[in-house]
Design an enzyme around this catalytic site. Sequence first.
Site, mmCIF file in Angstrom:
data_model
loop_
_atom_site.group_PDB
_atom_site.id
_atom_site.type_symbol
_atom_site.label_atom_id
_atom_site.label_comp_id
_atom_site.label_asym_id
_atom_site.label_seq_id
_atom_site.Cartn_x
_atom_site.Cartn_y
_atom_site.Cartn_z
ATOM 1 N N ARG A 215 19.075 23.846 30.099
ATOM 2 C CA ARG A 215 20.050 23.982 31.177
ATOM 3 C C ARG A 215 21.185 24.916 30.764
ATOM 4 O O ARG A 215 21.660 25.736 31.551
ATOM 5 C CB ARG A 215 20.615 22.614 31.546
ATOM 6 C CG ARG A 215 21.447 22.689 32.753
ATOM 7 C CD ARG A 215 21.592 21.350 33.405
ATOM 8 N NE ARG A 215 22.220 21.509 34.708
ATOM 9 C CZ ARG A 215 22.442 20.529 35.525
ATOM 10 N NH1 ARG A 215 22.076 19.324 35.198
ATOM 11 N NH2 ARG A 215 23.013 20.737 36.668
ATOM 12 N N TYR B 134 13.149 28.823 31.119
ATOM 13 C CA TYR B 134 14.436 28.569 30.474
ATOM 14 C C TYR B 134 14.244 27.759 29.193
ATOM 15 O O TYR B 134 14.938 27.969 28.198
ATOM 16 C CB TYR B 134 15.377 27.855 31.446
ATOM 17 C CG TYR B 134 15.736 28.690 32.649
ATOM 18 C CD1 TYR B 134 16.794 29.580 32.614
ATOM 19 C CD2 TYR B 134 14.991 28.613 33.821
ATOM 20 C CE1 TYR B 134 17.114 30.362 33.720
ATOM 21 C CE2 TYR B 134 15.304 29.386 34.929
ATOM 22 C CZ TYR B 134 16.362 30.257 34.869
ATOM 23 O OH TYR B 134 16.667 31.027 35.960
ATOM 24 N N CYS C 259 17.622 39.364 32.578
ATOM 25 C CA CYS C 259 17.730 37.929 32.816
ATOM 26 C C CYS C 259 16.901 37.502 34.023
ATOM 27 O O CYS C 259 16.682 36.314 34.233
ATOM 28 C CB CYS C 259 19.192 37.529 32.975
ATOM 29 S SG CYS C 259 20.087 38.487 34.179
#
Length: 180
Positions: free
Chosen positions: A132, A118, A149
């Site tokens: 985040r 991420y 994703c």
Amino acid sequence: MSTIELVQLPQAYFRHSGDQLDIVFGDVKTEFGLARSAWLEGRLLFLGFYEGDEVSGWDAFTKQLVDAKWRDIDHRATELYQALGQQSNRSVWVCGTAFQRSVWEAISNVPKGKTVSYSDIALAIKNPKAARAVGSALGANNIAYWIPCHRAVRGDGSLGGYRWGLSLKTRILSAEATHL
DNA sequence: TGTGGATCTTGTT
DNA sequence: AACAAGATCCACA
């Protein structure tokens, strides 16, 4: 090398004014299980995997476009999915903020068989502390699998989350790692 | 291993 | 304008 183009659904399409959208939808048999799909003007608009008889976000999605004309095309959805899915240049509708779109673009560039963290994505979109928020943005993606994703995992190697169920994420990732 | 604080975007109030 | 909730990360014990 297959590419995917993300086309922003015009804001005006949401309002219940003027011409009605002609949306078709139906269940799709994919190699990873049953999924609910919706299409507009020949372009994928929603793809979400079933968990039991639930499809995450489907209700919210249809409410957003409640004034459209919805046509159930049933098994022909699978034909659409297969026909369009094997083209080398695919194109899908997305609706999201600028931040979300940049995240979705970034994950779309991760090739099959590879994963990124991420924070890798946060770095790539020049918002290095937003790891985040990247997770949140990925979770808001309405095009499962085609916008990959599932290729985002945590920096420490653990799985992270997946809107369509963690076991499915595992299954897709191991398929892509070995099969390639 | 696990806990707490830092950090950013988004939807809700 | 303020707040709470996330598909995170890092330091530190």
